[in-house]
Motif scaffolding. Structure first.
Motif, PDB file in Angstrom:
ATOM      1  N   ARG A   1       5.530  10.414  -6.611  1.00 48.48           N
ATOM      2  CA  ARG A   1       6.940  10.169  -6.297  1.00 48.48           C
ATOM      3  C   ARG A   1       7.513   9.164  -7.285  1.00 48.48           C
ATOM      4  O   ARG A   1       8.701   9.141  -7.523  1.00 48.48           O
ATOM      5  CB  ARG A   1       7.092   9.667  -4.861  1.00 48.48           C
ATOM      6  CG  ARG A   1       6.736  10.722  -3.823  1.00 48.48           C
ATOM      7  CD  ARG A   1       7.158  10.321  -2.426  1.00 48.48           C
ATOM      8  NE  ARG A   1       6.621   9.048  -1.989  1.00 48.48           N
ATOM      9  CZ  ARG A   1       5.502   8.892  -1.288  1.00 48.48           C
ATOM     10  NH1 ARG A   1       4.789   9.944  -0.962  1.00 48.48           N
ATOM     11  NH2 ARG A   1       5.110   7.700  -0.914  1.00 48.48           N
TER      12      ARG A   1
ATOM     13  N   GLY B   1       8.616   1.508  -0.695  1.00 49.24           N
ATOM     14  CA  GLY B   1       7.540   1.867   0.205  1.00 49.24           C
ATOM     15  C   GLY B   1       7.971   2.659   1.403  1.00 49.24           C
ATOM     16  O   GLY B   1       9.137   2.949   1.617  1.00 49.24           O
TER      17      GLY B   1
ATOM     18  N   ALA C   1       0.840  -1.201   0.000  1.00 49.91           N
ATOM     19  CA  ALA C   1       0.000   0.000   0.000  1.00 49.91           C
ATOM     20  C   ALA C   1       0.877   1.254   0.000  1.00 49.91           C
ATOM     21  O   ALA C   1       0.566   2.237  -0.663  1.00 49.91           O
ATOM     22  CB  ALA C   1      -0.932  -0.015   1.207  1.00 49.91           C
ATOM     23  N   GLN C   2       1.973   1.219   0.736  1.00 53.13           N
ATOM     24  CA  GLN C   2       2.862   2.380   0.784  1.00 53.13           C
ATOM     25  C   GLN C   2       3.494   2.642  -0.580  1.00 53.13           C
ATOM     26  O   GLN C   2       3.635   3.791  -0.990  1.00 53.13           O
ATOM     27  CB  GLN C   2       3.981   2.174   1.832  1.00 53.13           C
ATOM     28  CG  GLN C   2       3.484   2.080   3.237  1.00 53.13           C
ATOM     29  CD  GLN C   2       3.046   0.656   3.620  1.00 53.13           C
ATOM     30  OE1 GLN C   2       3.081  -0.267   2.825  1.00 53.13           O
ATOM     31  NE2 GLN C   2       2.609   0.505   4.860  1.00 53.13           N
ATOM     32  N   GLN C   3       3.877   1.595  -1.290  1.00 55.95           N
ATOM     33  CA  GLN C   3       4.460   1.766  -2.615  1.00 55.95           C
ATOM     34  C   GLN C   3       3.433   2.339  -3.579  1.00 55.95           C
ATOM     35  O   GLN C   3       3.745   3.230  -4.372  1.00 55.95           O
ATOM     36  CB  GLN C   3       4.984   0.425  -3.138  1.00 55.95           C
ATOM     37  CG  GLN C   3       6.199  -0.060  -2.377  1.00 55.95           C
ATOM     38  CD  GLN C   3       6.530  -1.500  -2.694  1.00 55.95           C
ATOM     39  OE1 GLN C   3       5.638  -2.322  -2.900  1.00 55.95           O
ATOM     40  NE2 GLN C   3       7.812  -1.812  -2.728  1.00 55.95           N
ATOM     41  N   LEU C   4       2.208   1.856  -3.508  1.00 54.09           N
ATOM     42  CA  LEU C   4       1.153   2.376  -4.386  1.00 54.09           C
ATOM     43  C   LEU C   4       0.867   3.838  -4.090  1.00 54.09           C
ATOM     44  O   LEU C   4       0.647   4.628  -5.005  1.00 54.09           O
ATOM     45  CB  LEU C   4      -0.126   1.545  -4.234  1.00 54.09           C
ATOM     46  CG  LEU C   4      -0.040   0.117  -4.758  1.00 54.09           C
ATOM     47  CD1 LEU C   4      -1.312  -0.642  -4.425  1.00 54.09           C
ATOM     48  CD2 LEU C   4       0.248   0.078  -6.240  1.00 54.09           C
ATOM     49  N   GLU C   5       0.899   4.215  -2.807  1.00 54.86           N
ATOM     50  CA  GLU C   5       0.693   5.621  -2.450  1.00 54.86           C
ATOM     51  C   GLU C   5       1.800   6.489  -3.036  1.00 54.86           C
ATOM     52  O   GLU C   5       1.542   7.585  -3.528  1.00 54.86           O
ATOM     53  CB  GLU C   5       0.654   5.791  -0.935  1.00 54.86           C
ATOM     54  CG  GLU C   5      -0.622   5.301  -0.307  1.00 54.86           C
ATOM     55  CD  GLU C   5      -0.594   5.369   1.213  1.00 54.86           C
ATOM     56  OE1 GLU C   5       0.242   6.107   1.769  1.00 54.86           O
ATOM     57  OE2 GLU C   5      -1.411   4.677   1.836  1.00 54.86           O
ATOM     58  N   GLY C   6       3.041   6.014  -3.008  1.00 57.22           N
ATOM     59  CA  GLY C   6       4.156   6.763  -3.578  1.00 57.22           C
ATOM     60  C   GLY C   6       3.991   6.966  -5.064  1.00 57.22           C
ATOM     61  O   GLY C   6       4.238   8.048  -5.591  1.00 57.22           O
TER      62      GLY C   6
ATOM     63  N   ARG D   1       8.733   2.883  -6.247  1.00 58.09           N
ATOM     64  CA  ARG D   1       8.070   1.674  -5.772  1.00 58.09           C
ATOM     65  C   ARG D   1       8.706   1.247  -4.457  1.00 58.09           C
ATOM     66  O   ARG D   1       8.512   0.152  -3.998  1.00 58.09           O
ATOM     67  CB  ARG D   1       8.163   0.570  -6.815  1.00 58.09           C
ATOM     68  CG  ARG D   1       7.286   0.854  -8.016  1.00 58.09           C
ATOM     69  CD  ARG D   1       7.289  -0.280  -8.992  1.00 58.09           C
ATOM     70  NE  ARG D   1       6.941  -1.553  -8.403  1.00 58.09           N
ATOM     71  CZ  ARG D   1       5.706  -2.054  -8.328  1.00 58.09           C
ATOM     72  NH1 ARG D   1       4.694  -1.370  -8.779  1.00 58.09           N
ATOM     73  NH2 ARG D   1       5.487  -3.238  -7.797  1.00 58.09           N
TER      74      ARG D   1
ATOM     75  N   TYR E   1      -4.818  -4.255   1.321  1.00 58.20           N
ATOM     76  CA  TYR E   1      -5.692  -3.939   0.192  1.00 58.20           C
ATOM     77  C   TYR E   1      -5.907  -5.161  -0.686  1.00 58.20           C
ATOM     78  O   TYR E   1      -6.965  -5.328  -1.288  1.00 58.20           O
ATOM     79  CB  TYR E   1      -5.146  -2.766  -0.630  1.00 58.20           C
ATOM     80  CG  TYR E   1      -3.971  -3.121  -1.520  1.00 58.20           C
ATOM     81  CD1 TYR E   1      -4.158  -3.397  -2.866  1.00 58.20           C
ATOM     82  CD2 TYR E   1      -2.677  -3.185  -1.020  1.00 58.20           C
ATOM     83  CE1 TYR E   1      -3.092  -3.723  -3.689  1.00 58.20           C
ATOM     84  CE2 TYR E   1      -1.609  -3.503  -1.832  1.00 58.20           C
ATOM     85  CZ  TYR E   1      -1.822  -3.782  -3.158  1.00 58.20           C
ATOM     86  OH  TYR E   1      -0.772  -4.100  -3.964  1.00 58.20           O
TER      87      TYR E   1
ATOM     88  N   ARG F   1       1.071   6.849  -6.715  1.00 56.57           N
ATOM     89  CA  ARG F   1      -0.107   7.703  -6.913  1.00 56.57           C
ATOM     90  C   ARG F   1       0.210   9.161  -6.625  1.00 56.57           C
ATOM     91  O   ARG F   1      -0.258  10.055  -7.311  1.00 56.57           O
ATOM     92  CB  ARG F   1      -1.243   7.237  -6.001  1.00 56.57           C
ATOM     93  CG  ARG F   1      -2.534   8.018  -6.213  1.00 56.57           C
ATOM     94  CD  ARG F   1      -3.514   7.851  -5.106  1.00 56.57           C
ATOM     95  NE  ARG F   1      -2.959   8.473  -3.914  1.00 56.57           N
ATOM     96  CZ  ARG F   1      -3.127   8.022  -2.679  1.00 56.57           C
ATOM     97  NH1 ARG F   1      -3.826   6.945  -2.460  1.00 56.57           N
ATOM     98  NH2 ARG F   1      -2.589   8.637  -1.654  1.00 56.57           N
ATOM     99  N   ASP F   2       1.024   9.412  -5.602  1.00 58.21           N
ATOM    100  CA  ASP F   2       1.341  10.779  -5.205  1.00 58.21           C
ATOM    101  C   ASP F   2       2.397  11.427  -6.081  1.00 58.21           C
ATOM    102  O   ASP F   2       2.788  12.556  -5.855  1.00 58.21           O
ATOM    103  CB  ASP F   2       1.793  10.819  -3.746  1.00 58.21           C
ATOM    104  CG  ASP F   2       0.668  10.456  -2.789  1.00 58.21           C
ATOM    105  OD1 ASP F   2      -0.505  10.498  -3.201  1.00 58.21           O
ATOM    106  OD2 ASP F   2       0.969  10.123  -1.630  1.00 58.21           O
TER     107      ASP F   2
END
Length: 92
Positions: A21, A26, A11-16, A24, A39, A18-19
């Motif tokens: 950055r 995290g 989830a942290q990698q996906l947030e990066g 990949r 998720y 998406r945001d």
């Protein structure tokens, strides 16, 4: 863990990604210190239908085509297109 070894993004990698950055790599992970894959684990089994998979594959293909269009443009071309859109909005 097994999910990370198989290449699934946390989830942290996906947030990066998406945001913006784009990484990949995290963040800090969940409370236990590891990556958060909730998720994936919390997805409804009903979401794994053939129709849903076809929709996702179609979406991936559309995104790939859009990416190729963007890669084929220079920064100057994109700037000119943005200016044309802005001009249209200002004229209206």
């Amino acid at each position: 863990g097994l999910l990370a070894e198989r290449g699934y993004a946390s989830a942290q990698q996906l947030e990066g990604i998406r945001d913006g950055r784009g990484d990949r790599e995290g963040g800090s992970g969940d409370d236990a210190g590891g990556p958060d894959f909730d998720y994936l684990l919390n997805m409804s089994v009903a979401s794994f239908t053939e129709e849903r998979v076809r929709d996702m594959l179609r979406n991936v293909e559309e995104l790939r085509k859009g990416l190729e269009v963007v890669r084929g443009k220079s920064a100057e071309d994109m700037w000119k297109e943005d200016l044309a859109v802005l001009e249209d909005h200002l004229v209206k």
